[in-house]
Design a protein around this motif. Structure first.
Motif, PDB file in Angstrom:
ATOM      1  N   UNK A 193      38.545  49.068  42.064  1.00 22.91           N
ATOM      2  CA  UNK A 193      37.903  48.070  41.171  1.00 22.91           C
ATOM      3  C   UNK A 193      38.580  47.577  40.181  1.00 22.91           C
ATOM      4  N   UNK A 194      39.153  48.337  39.310  1.00 28.79           N
ATOM      5  CA  UNK A 194      39.790  48.017  38.139  1.00 28.79           C
ATOM      6  C   UNK A 194      41.002  47.184  38.276  1.00 28.79           C
ATOM      7  N   UNK A 195      41.816  47.568  39.403  1.00 29.10           N
ATOM      8  CA  UNK A 195      43.041  46.713  39.929  1.00 29.10           C
ATOM      9  C   UNK A 195      42.621  45.408  39.975  1.00 29.10           C
ATOM     10  N   UNK A 196      41.591  45.229  40.773  1.00 26.96           N
ATOM     11  CA  UNK A 196      41.117  44.133  41.297  1.00 26.96           C
ATOM     12  C   UNK A 196      40.651  42.989  40.289  1.00 26.96           C
ATOM     13  N   UNK A 197      39.996  43.728  39.183  1.00 23.88           N
ATOM     14  CA  UNK A 197      39.209  43.187  38.049  1.00 23.88           C
ATOM     15  C   UNK A 197      40.410  42.496  37.083  1.00 23.88           C
ATOM     16  N   UNK A 198      41.310  43.522  37.047  1.00 28.80           N
ATOM     17  CA  UNK A 198      42.493  43.179  36.189  1.00 28.80           C
ATOM     18  C   UNK A 198      43.654  41.849  36.332  1.00 28.80           C
ATOM     19  N   UNK A 199      43.360  41.834  37.909  1.00 34.62           N
ATOM     20  CA  UNK A 199      44.088  40.694  38.489  1.00 34.62           C
ATOM     21  C   UNK A 199      43.360  39.515  38.761  1.00 34.62           C
TER      22      UNK A 199
ATOM     23  N   UNK B 196      44.569  28.790  42.949  1.00 40.19           N
ATOM     24  CA  UNK B 196      45.171  27.557  42.943  1.00 40.19           C
ATOM     25  C   UNK B 196      44.516  26.639  43.862  1.00 40.19           C
ATOM     26  N   UNK B 197      44.041  27.007  44.786  1.00 45.15           N
ATOM     27  CA  UNK B 197      43.010  26.350  45.717  1.00 45.15           C
ATOM     28  C   UNK B 197      41.750  25.987  45.158  1.00 45.15           C
ATOM     29  N   UNK B 198      41.505  26.378  43.988  1.00 42.29           N
ATOM     30  CA  UNK B 198      39.954  26.417  43.407  1.00 42.29           C
ATOM     31  C   UNK B 198      38.908  26.973  44.547  1.00 42.29           C
ATOM     32  N   UNK B 199      39.377  28.346  44.992  1.00 35.73           N
ATOM     33  CA  UNK B 199      38.327  29.084  45.817  1.00 35.73           C
ATOM     34  C   UNK B 199      37.792  30.293  45.104  1.00 35.73           C
ATOM     35  N   UNK B 200      36.642  30.567  45.156  1.00 36.90           N
ATOM     36  CA  UNK B 200      36.327  31.983  44.585  1.00 36.90           C
ATOM     37  C   UNK B 200      36.523  32.939  45.614  1.00 36.90           C
ATOM     38  N   UNK B 201      36.936  34.072  44.905  1.00 34.36           N
ATOM     39  CA  UNK B 201      37.515  35.222  45.762  1.00 34.36           C
ATOM     40  C   UNK B 201      36.648  36.462  45.638  1.00 34.36           C
ATOM     41  N   UNK B 202      36.455  37.031  46.780  1.00 36.05           N
ATOM     42  CA  UNK B 202      35.708  38.427  46.758  1.00 36.05           C
ATOM     43  C   UNK B 202      36.506  39.458  47.795  1.00 36.05           C
TER      44      UNK B 202
ATOM     45  N   UNK C  62      34.429  38.803  42.629  1.00 37.80           N
ATOM     46  CA  UNK C  62      33.381  39.543  43.127  1.00 37.80           C
ATOM     47  C   UNK C  62      33.680  40.495  44.062  1.00 37.80           C
ATOM     48  N   UNK C  63      32.606  41.603  44.274  1.00 43.02           N
ATOM     49  CA  UNK C  63      33.241  42.746  45.042  1.00 43.02           C
ATOM     50  C   UNK C  63      32.179  43.110  46.079  1.00 43.02           C
ATOM     51  N   UNK C  64      32.531  44.035  46.935  1.00 53.45           N
ATOM     52  CA  UNK C  64      31.630  44.540  48.102  1.00 53.45           C
ATOM     53  C   UNK C  64      32.169  45.615  48.549  1.00 53.45           C
ATOM     54  N   UNK C  65      31.462  46.739  48.581  1.00 51.54           N
ATOM     55  CA  UNK C  65      32.048  48.104  49.033  1.00 51.54           C
ATOM     56  C   UNK C  65      31.179  49.268  48.861  1.00 51.54           C
ATOM     57  N   UNK C  66      31.558  50.336  49.190  1.00 50.42           N
ATOM     58  CA  UNK C  66      30.751  51.691  49.276  1.00 50.42           C
ATOM     59  C   UNK C  66      30.524  51.745  47.799  1.00 50.42           C
ATOM     60  N   UNK C  67      31.461  51.608  46.721  1.00 49.10           N
ATOM     61  CA  UNK C  67      31.329  51.649  45.350  1.00 49.10           C
ATOM     62  C   UNK C  67      30.099  51.330  44.820  1.00 49.10           C
ATOM     63  N   UNK C  68      29.574  50.342  45.448  1.00 51.81           N
ATOM     64  CA  UNK C  68      28.389  49.507  44.962  1.00 51.81           C
ATOM     65  C   UNK C  68      27.174  49.928  45.746  1.00 51.81           C
ATOM     66  N   UNK C  69      27.402  50.006  47.273  1.00 51.62           N
ATOM     67  CA  UNK C  69      26.366  50.394  48.126  1.00 51.62           C
ATOM     68  C   UNK C  69      26.802  50.327  49.518  1.00 51.62           C
ATOM     69  N   UNK C  70      26.523  50.994  50.449  1.00 52.43           N
ATOM     70  CA  UNK C  70      27.017  51.000  51.904  1.00 52.43           C
ATOM     71  C   UNK C  70      25.763  49.875  52.410  1.00 52.43           C
ATOM     72  N   UNK C  71      25.819  49.370  53.703  1.00 54.63           N
ATOM     73  CA  UNK C  71      25.121  48.347  54.209  1.00 54.63           C
ATOM     74  C   UNK C  71      23.824  49.211  54.201  1.00 54.63           C
TER      75      UNK C  71
ATOM     76  N   UNK D  25      29.261  40.616  40.887  1.00 55.88           N
ATOM     77  CA  UNK D  25      30.153  39.907  40.183  1.00 55.88           C
ATOM     78  C   UNK D  25      30.951  41.007  39.268  1.00 55.88           C
ATOM     79  N   UNK D  26      31.527  40.125  38.179  1.00 60.66           N
ATOM     80  CA  UNK D  26      32.509  40.979  37.488  1.00 60.66           C
ATOM     81  C   UNK D  26      31.515  42.001  36.568  1.00 60.66           C
ATOM     82  N   UNK D  27      30.348  41.384  36.243  1.00 57.87           N
ATOM     83  CA  UNK D  27      29.329  42.363  35.385  1.00 57.87           C
ATOM     84  C   UNK D  27      28.694  43.161  36.178  1.00 57.87           C
ATOM     85  N   UNK D  28      28.874  43.158  37.531  1.00 68.28           N
ATOM     86  CA  UNK D  28      28.141  44.022  38.436  1.00 68.28           C
ATOM     87  C   UNK D  28      26.747  43.621  38.784  1.00 68.28           C
ATOM     88  N   UNK D  29      26.358  42.270  38.345  1.00 68.07           N
ATOM     89  CA  UNK D  29      25.195  41.744  38.860  1.00 68.07           C
ATOM     90  C   UNK D  29      25.169  41.388  40.301  1.00 68.07           C
ATOM     91  N   UNK D  30      23.988  41.314  41.022  1.00 68.65           N
ATOM     92  CA  UNK D  30      23.991  41.026  42.286  1.00 68.65           C
ATOM     93  C   UNK D  30      24.246  39.518  42.445  1.00 68.65           C
TER      94      UNK D  30
END
Ligand code: C2E
Ligand code: MG
Ligand code: MG
Ligand code: MG
Length: 284
Positions: free
Chosen positions: A245-251, A229-235, A255-264, A49-54
């Motif tokens: 990450x900063x761009x996404x957060x500021x807009x 607008x559709x009351x959906x969450x977005x990742x 929620x986030x997924x990607x190599x910045x946090x971990x690879x699979x 999430x935005x606080x980088x909690x799993x």
């Protein structure tokens, strides 16, 4: 004569194409043994999430081929989709996800985590798909809201009424639904309002150049607004660096997924990552 035209037809294939065709045929034959011989495995990629909690993980399938080593799902899922093998494989993934969720339910650190499972169009099309999901949840006594199904726009391309009915049935059970790779398919805005989704997943192809390509920036901003607008969450998927990450957060992404946090990674490594994440300042 027939032989000649056969030969001529053959000339249109170059050697590379020929070997791709052969590889495909060989993989197709071998894929039948993948489940009975335990050659499939799942990798876990963290979602935060935005606080980088799993928040949980997306499970991504791998085929450990006895001779070829790791085969990518991009290579074998389309092959599996051409036969009923996709049903066995897809069912196996749901089963493994539920087994893991049942295990996680026993610990405070993991009880709230979700597992997102990719569902292919053919798999979703199977007549008893909803039953398969329900049965598996019951067998492992998993809370339905812990399981998230990632559907792509190709799923919706099938019989829309059937898709909408199945999605409502899944919502009734309590399973979460996410629209994967959003914006890359033949999407139309009109279906969005019909589908009982919980989440939209921004495709990595838009995230990649988000800070340098104004068109991608607009796409991402539009998708985030649409979700709100559709009351959906977005990742966002494919987040590889701080700038993205900063761009996404500021807009307003949530929620986030990607190599910045971990690879699979394999489950053991994933659980280590969780332990480390429960200690502060992991991703700082
Ligand atoms: P997807 O569901 O869109 O999964 C995201 C893909 O992006 C994964 O590739 C993941 O490893 C990769 N990825 C994650 N973070 C990053 C990043 O920061 N940068 C880049 N460049 N890539 C990133 P993967 O594991 O090769 O899977 C490819 C596709 O195969 C998946 O795309 C999904 O459509 C399909 N797939 C994977 N597992 C399954 C499965 O169990 N069932 C079905 N039906 N399809 C699956
Ligand atoms: Mg996915
Ligand atoms: Mg995706
Ligand atoms: Mg994708």
């Amino acid at each position: 004569k027939a032989k000649d035209s056969g030969r001529n037809a053959f000339r249109f294939f170059n050697p590379e194409m020929q070997s791709a065709v052969e590889t495909r045929a060989l993989l197709e034959a071998d894929l039948r043994y993948a489940i009975p011989d335990n050659q499939l495995c799942l990798m876990y990629q963290i979602q935060v999430d935005n606080q980088h909690n799993p928040l949980g993980a997306e499970v991504l399938i791998r085929w450990v081929h006895p001779k070829r080593g790791l085969v990518s799902p991009m290579q074998f899922i389309p092959i599996a989709e051409e036969s009923s093998l996709i049903l066995d494989i897809g069912g196996w993934v749901i089963k493994e996800a539920c087994r893991q969720l049942a295990h996680w339910a026993k610990f405070e650190m993991t009880e709230k985590l979700t597992i997102a499972v990719n569902v292919s169009a053919q798999q979703f099309r199977q007549i008893d798909f909803v039953d398969v999901v329900l049965r598996t949840l019951n067998i492992y006594q998993v809370k339905p809201e812990r399981l998230k199904l990632e559907l792509t726009e190709s799923v919706v391309l099938n019989d829309v009424n059937d898709v909408v009915n199945k999605m409502h049935a899944l919502k009734e059970i309590g399973v979460q639904l996410s629209m994967d790779d959003f914006g890359t398919g033949y999407s139309s805005l009109s279906y969005l309002k019909q589908l009982p989704l919980d989440q939209i997943k921004i495709d990595q192809s838009f995230v990649r150049d988000i800070t340098s390509d104004p068109n991608d920036a607009v796409m991402v901003k539009t998708i985030i607004d649409l979700a709100k607008n559709f009351h959906l969450n977005v990742i966002a998927e494919g987040v590889e660096n701080e700038e993205q990450l900063n761009f996404l957060k500021s807009h307003g992404c949530e929620a986030y997924q990607g190599y910045l946090f971990s690879r699979p990674i394999y489950i053991d490594q994933f659980e280590e990552l969780l332990s480390a994440a429960s200690a502060p300042q992991l991703f700082e």
